[in-house]
Structures are given as structure tokens and as C-alpha cells.
Design a protein around this motif. Structure first.
Motif, PDB file in Angstrom:
ATOM      1  N   UNK A   2       0.389  -1.076  -0.319  1.00  0.00           N
ATOM      2  CA  UNK A   2      -0.008  -0.207  -0.308  1.00  0.00           C
ATOM      3  C   UNK A   2       1.170   1.311   0.215  1.00  0.00           C
ATOM      4  N   UNK A   3       0.319   2.354  -0.484  1.00  0.00           N
ATOM      5  CA  UNK A   3       1.377   3.386  -0.890  1.00  0.00           C
ATOM      6  C   UNK A   3       1.315   4.713   0.438  1.00  0.00           C
ATOM      7  N   UNK A   4       0.478   4.284   1.467  1.00  0.00           N
ATOM      8  CA  UNK A   4       0.183   5.750   2.360  1.00  0.00           C
ATOM      9  C   UNK A   4       1.427   3.894   3.352  1.00  0.00           C
ATOM     10  N   UNK A 187       7.449  -3.208  -6.301  1.00  0.00           N
ATOM     11  CA  UNK A 187       7.584  -2.658  -7.776  1.00  0.00           C
ATOM     12  C   UNK A 187       7.423  -3.194  -8.060  1.00  0.00           C
ATOM     13  N   UNK A 188       6.438  -4.043  -8.115  1.00  0.00           N
ATOM     14  CA  UNK A 188       4.666  -4.868  -8.928  1.00  0.00           C
ATOM     15  C   UNK A 188       3.853  -3.566  -8.480  1.00  0.00           C
ATOM     16  N   UNK A 189       3.785  -3.020  -7.512  1.00  0.00           N
ATOM     17  CA  UNK A 189       2.933  -2.516  -6.615  1.00  0.00           C
ATOM     18  C   UNK A 189       3.211  -0.425  -7.048  1.00  0.00           C
ATOM     19  N   UNK A 190       3.714  -0.262  -7.010  1.00  0.00           N
ATOM     20  CA  UNK A 190       4.526   1.079  -6.587  1.00  0.00           C
ATOM     21  C   UNK A 190       3.522   2.014  -8.400  1.00  0.00           C
ATOM     22  N   UNK A 191       3.253   3.283  -7.397  1.00  0.00           N
ATOM     23  CA  UNK A 191       2.990   3.990  -8.046  1.00  0.00           C
ATOM     24  C   UNK A 191       4.387   4.839  -9.139  1.00  0.00           C
ATOM     25  N   UNK A 192       4.119   4.981 -10.349  1.00  0.00           N
ATOM     26  CA  UNK A 192       4.968   4.980 -10.743  1.00  0.00           C
ATOM     27  C   UNK A 192       5.302   6.879 -10.969  1.00  0.00           C
ATOM     28  N   UNK A 193       4.170   7.258 -10.694  1.00  0.00           N
ATOM     29  CA  UNK A 193       4.134   9.344 -10.593  1.00  0.00           C
ATOM     30  C   UNK A 193       5.711   8.792  -9.531  1.00  0.00           C
ATOM     31  N   UNK A 194       5.422   8.204  -8.439  1.00  0.00           N
ATOM     32  CA  UNK A 194       6.288   8.337  -7.493  1.00  0.00           C
ATOM     33  C   UNK A 194       8.487   8.371  -7.270  1.00  0.00           C
ATOM     34  N   UNK A 283       9.534  -3.091 -24.516  1.00  0.00           N
ATOM     35  CA  UNK A 283       8.621  -3.127 -22.923  1.00  0.00           C
ATOM     36  C   UNK A 283       7.985  -1.287 -23.480  1.00  0.00           C
ATOM     37  N   UNK A 284       7.059  -1.600 -22.421  1.00  0.00           N
ATOM     38  CA  UNK A 284       6.570  -0.087 -21.843  1.00  0.00           C
ATOM     39  C   UNK A 284       7.407   0.594 -21.199  1.00  0.00           C
ATOM     40  N   UNK A 285       7.177   1.682 -21.463  1.00  0.00           N
ATOM     41  CA  UNK A 285       7.956   2.636 -20.680  1.00  0.00           C
ATOM     42  C   UNK A 285       7.463   2.439 -19.025  1.00  0.00           C
ATOM     43  N   UNK A 286       6.419   1.680 -18.583  1.00  0.00           N
ATOM     44  CA  UNK A 286       5.911   1.117 -17.032  1.00  0.00           C
ATOM     45  C   UNK A 286       6.618   0.380 -16.576  1.00  0.00           C
ATOM     46  N   UNK A 287       7.084  -0.579 -17.380  1.00  0.00           N
ATOM     47  CA  UNK A 287       7.640  -2.084 -17.061  1.00  0.00           C
ATOM     48  C   UNK A 287       9.211  -1.548 -16.905  1.00  0.00           C
ATOM     49  N   UNK A 288       9.402  -1.046 -18.015  1.00  0.00           N
ATOM     50  CA  UNK A 288      11.294  -0.410 -17.990  1.00  0.00           C
ATOM     51  C   UNK A 288      11.200   0.161 -16.888  1.00  0.00           C
ATOM     52  N   UNK A 289      10.546   1.024 -16.170  1.00  0.00           N
ATOM     53  CA  UNK A 289      10.392   1.580 -14.715  1.00  0.00           C
ATOM     54  C   UNK A 289      10.662   0.975 -13.767  1.00  0.00           C
ATOM     55  N   UNK A 290       9.892  -0.285 -13.849  1.00  0.00           N
ATOM     56  CA  UNK A 290       9.438  -0.741 -12.248  1.00  0.00           C
ATOM     57  C   UNK A 290      10.635  -2.423 -12.592  1.00  0.00           C
ATOM     58  N   UNK A 291      10.740  -2.765 -13.677  1.00  0.00           N
ATOM     59  CA  UNK A 291      12.032  -3.335 -13.895  1.00  0.00           C
ATOM     60  C   UNK A 291      13.818  -2.838 -13.474  1.00  0.00           C
ATOM     61  N   UNK A 292      13.580  -1.170 -13.193  1.00  0.00           N
ATOM     62  CA  UNK A 292      14.449  -0.421 -13.306  1.00  0.00           C
ATOM     63  C   UNK A 292      14.870  -0.193 -11.900  1.00  0.00           C
ATOM     64  N   UNK A 293      13.381  -0.096 -11.254  1.00  0.00           N
ATOM     65  CA  UNK A 293      13.456  -0.476  -9.620  1.00  0.00           C
ATOM     66  C   UNK A 293      13.653  -1.528  -9.052  1.00  0.00           C
TER      67      UNK A 293
END
Length: 426
Positions: A2-4, A187-194, A283-293
Motif C-alpha cells: 500500500x502506498x501509505x 516494484x509491482x505495486x509502486x505508483x510510477x509517479x513516485x 516493453x512499455x515505459x511503465x515496465x522499464x521503470x518497474x524493472x529499474x526499481x
């Protein structure tokens, strides 16, 4: 996750604390930073300079070219750069803006002023003490624990600032919160904006220096050698691009790098191969961000118990982190990711760190290859098992073994490497 929740916020903060921009090898830059702060405190150009540094600092600065100095090497060059051209407000980008005139002034400074260097042994692996003298006046700055941790600013006997030389883990977000299961959840649940802004900068900076390394001639040109001798398939390109970034960084390129675990080489290693695979797989930009995280946090988790500076090569941890990120991009789940890491560590955990220099690029290539091989092994039903050397049952137990090896087991190795590098008899 959860984000909070507290752990979510901690993981975002850890990424913010670790993924910082830096110019050149971070140990020479830390010396330049200390010197720039001391120069500001002194208020005038010094006549004489005294530098005391821990063995691991001496090891990591001895052979690397300091950026924006006209290809000068070593501790005197780093300190002269900070004194002549440093902007202490920029911290690890302290010598990002240097004019041609200032480069000439650095050389003149080194010719005309005495710069004394001695070994500092106060039980802290990362320890720098820079003292500047002008007549009867002096200023002194100490950095201890990590690259920007100033613990003392003193001028003519007056302490302008002083604090305990605490280790990094005492002053930053608690790294013991990291574990592979929660990293996977995050990495699977993070809000990418964070995490978007942090990772966008890492992609932009580290890809740019990798491209620069392939375009120009730096060091031993490991990236170019790999592409010429081994072809341009995906795994080779991943190794070559990362190696090229290190080629450039170790040999005077002025482009900044986003670091990981205090190291630009580790920052390049965890990011560039993952970007190569992401672009090839479309892959999508979102998947790249999650992979880098994933790759970044996995590397930080591995490196934390070892410490910033060790005889254990940090590219090994970063290469295993890159392997985890690549496994995720290729569709791997949690089991594929953790077995990739364990397999990779079983393959290359014996690589030693003998300072920052051109051969780091080759070690990076070997570590990334181990990460990719670790993934391919598991996909073909192969793995290393409990009892295979330092491998034991469970990813966290194996990581504890690696941490113990890097921090405790290699202390004597580190001391011997330093003695060899400073030509001290055995």
C-alpha cells in the motif's frame, strides 16, 4: 504494498537517497568536495595542502582520471580541482563547471604548492581529512562514512561545524527494511509517479555516458572490444553499453552519472543493461521503470551489509541486480528473479576491487554476463544449490553470506591490495 504504508515510503526514499547525480569516480569527487568546502572556509588560496585519507580512498583514487582537469590523475589532482574550481554547493557535481583557464590554474597550483598525502587509519573505511594552510591560518574539513557526510569544518582552531563520524546507515533511511520479497511487492505495486523523476534522470544520464563511451576512445575501450569480437546480439550489447559507460567515466569524461550505493560504476551497471533489454523487447515505459526499481533496490540490498568500500567488487552486486531486472523484463516472476541473483553471485563473487580504473569496465561486463547467465540457467532448469560454496538455502540467507564475505572476509584482502598499490613491502 500500500502506498501509505511505512515500508512503501521508505523504499521510495531509499531510491531518492541512493540515485544521486555525480561527476567522475565518486571518491576523487568527494576529495574535491572536501577541498572546495575547505577553500571556502579559508577564504583565500592556500600555500600548502595536507590530505589524509583512508586506505580504501587511496586505492580508489590512485589510478582514475579526474574529470574536467585535462586528464590529471590521483589525490593531488582531485584536491587541486576542488580548491581552484570547485563549487561546494554542487556536492558530487562540485567540479561540473570548469573553464579552460581553471584547468591551467590546477596544473600551476600542483607545481607551485606542496600537496602532502598520508594514510589515515581511524577505523573508518571511508575517511578524508583535507587541511589548507595560508601563512599562520588554516582550514580543515573531514568527510567520513560516505561521500557527502561532512563531519568537521574547522578554521584557525574554531570548529564551525562538528558531528560524530557516524556510518551511513545511522544517518539515512533504514536499509534493513529491504528484502527481496518486499522489493518484489514494491516494484509491482509502486505508483510510477513516485519514482518516475528519479529513474528518468538515471536513464538519461547513464545512457548518454554509455553512448559517449562507444563513440569516443576511453581507457581500454572494453565496450568496443566486446562489440567487435563478440558480435552485436542482445546480451553482448547490454554488456558493451555498460562497459562503455564505465570506460568513459574512469577516463575523464565530464558527463554526469546517476550512482547506486555510492558508485557511478554500479549505477551504470544496474541501469544500462536493463535499458538495452527494455528497448530491444519494446516493453512499455511503465515496465522499464518497474524493472529499474527492481535492479536498483536489489543491488542496494546486496551492497548494504558489505559497505560502501570493500575489496569485494560492487559491480558483482550491480550485475546481479541487472540480471534481476532483465529477468523481470523477459517475463520472469519472483522465483526467476531470486534464482537469477543467487546464480549470479555464485558465479562471480570472487572478483576483487583493486581501485577505480579502466579494468572496472571489464569487471562490469563479466558481472552483467553472470547476471544474464544466472537467469538463463534457471530458465533451463539449472541452478546452484544449498551447500554449493557460499550458496545456502533461501535468497536472504545467501545474501547474508555474501555480505559477511564482503565486509568481514575481505578485510585482510583489502589491506593487502592497498599495500600492493602504494608499493609497501609485504
Amino acid at each position: 504494498m500500500e502506498r501509505d504504508c511505512n515500508k512503501y515510503r521508505a523504499y521510495v526514499q531509499i531510491l531518492k537517497e541512493e540515485l544521486l547525480p555525480a561527476m567522475g569516480c565518486t571518491e576523487p569527487i568527494a576529495l574535491a568536495y572536501a577541498a572546495a568546502v575547505a577553500r571556502k572556509a579559508l577564504g583565500q588560496m592556500p600555500d600548502k595542502v595536507a590530505v589524509a585519507a583512508s586506505g580504501s580512498i587511496i586505492k580508489n583514487v590512485k589510478s582514475v582520471i579526474v574529470p574536467n582537469t585535462g586528464h590529471l590523475k590521483g589525490i593531488p589532482a582531485a584536491v587541486a580541482a576542488g580548491i581552484v574550481a570547485g563549487n561546494p554547493e554542487r556536492e558530487l557535481e562540485v567540479i561540473a563547471e570548469v573553464s579552460p583557464e581553471q584547468m591551467l590554474q590546477m596544473r600551476e597550483f600542483m607545481k607551485e604548492r606542496e600537496i602532502m598525502v598520508e594514510h589515515l587509519d581511524q577505523g573508518i573505511n571511508f575517511d578524508i581529512l583535507v587541511t589548507l594552510y595560508k601563512g599562520s591560518s588554516y582550514s580543515r574539513v573531514r568527510i567520513a562514512g560516505y561521500h557527502t557526510n561532512i563531519v568537521l569544518i574547522e578554521t584557525d582552531g574554531t570548529k564551525l561545524m562538528q558531528k560524530e563520524a557516524a556510518l551511513e546507515e545511522d544517518t539515512m533511511t533504514d536499509r534493513s527494511l529491504l528484502n527481496m520479497e518486499d522489493i518484489w511487492d514494491f516494484i509491482n505495486s509502486v505508483d510510477i509517479s513516485d519514482i518516475r523523476e528519479i529513474l528518468d534522470r538515471q536513464i538519461r544520464y547513464n545512457w548518454a555516458i554509455a553512448e559517449e563511451g562507444l563513440k569516443e576512445s576511453y581507457g581500454a575501450n572494453i565496450g568496443k572490444v566486446l562489440l567487435k569480437n563478440s558480435g552485436d546480439d542482445l546480451s553482448v550489447r547490454a554488456k558493451a553499453m555498460a562497459a562503455a559507460g564505465s570506460d568513459a567515466r574512469m577516463n575523464g569524461c565530464g558527463l554526469p552519472v546517476v550512482i547506486n550505493s555510492g558508485s557511478g560504476n554500479q549505477g551504470i551497471t544496474v541501469s544500462v543493461p536493463v535499458i538495452v533489454y527494455a528497448r530491444a523487447l519494446k516493453v512499455s515505459e511503465e515496465k522499464l521503470y518497474r524493472a529499474l526499481a527492481l535492479s536498483n533496490l536489489a543491488a542496494i540490498h546486496q551492497k548494504t551489509p558489505i559497505g560502501r568500500l570493500s575489496a569485494y567488487c560492487g559491480a558483482v552486486n550491480a550485475g546481479a541486480g541487472a540480471g534481476a531486472g532483465i529477468a523481470y523484463l523477459c517475463g520472469g516472476g519472483y522465483e526467476e528473479v531470486i534464482h537469477t541473483i543467487v546464480n549470479a553471485l555464485a558465479i562471480v563473487s570472487g572478483i576483487v576491487c583493486d581501485g577505480a580504473k579502466s579494468s572496472c569496465a571489464a569487471k562490469i561486463a563479466s558481472s552483467i554476463e553472470a547476471g544474464i547467465l544466472g537467469y538463463n540457467m534457471y530458465m533451463q532448469g539449472q541452478q546452484f544449490f544449498d551447500g554449493d560454496g557460499i550458496v545456502t538455502k533461501g535468497v536472504e540467507a545467501t545474501l547474508r553470506n555474501v555480505g559477511r564475505l564482503g565486509r568481514e572476509g575481505m578485510k585482510q584482502t583489502n589491506e593487502e591490495i592497498i599495500r600492493i598499490m602504494i608499493n609497501q613491502p609485504g
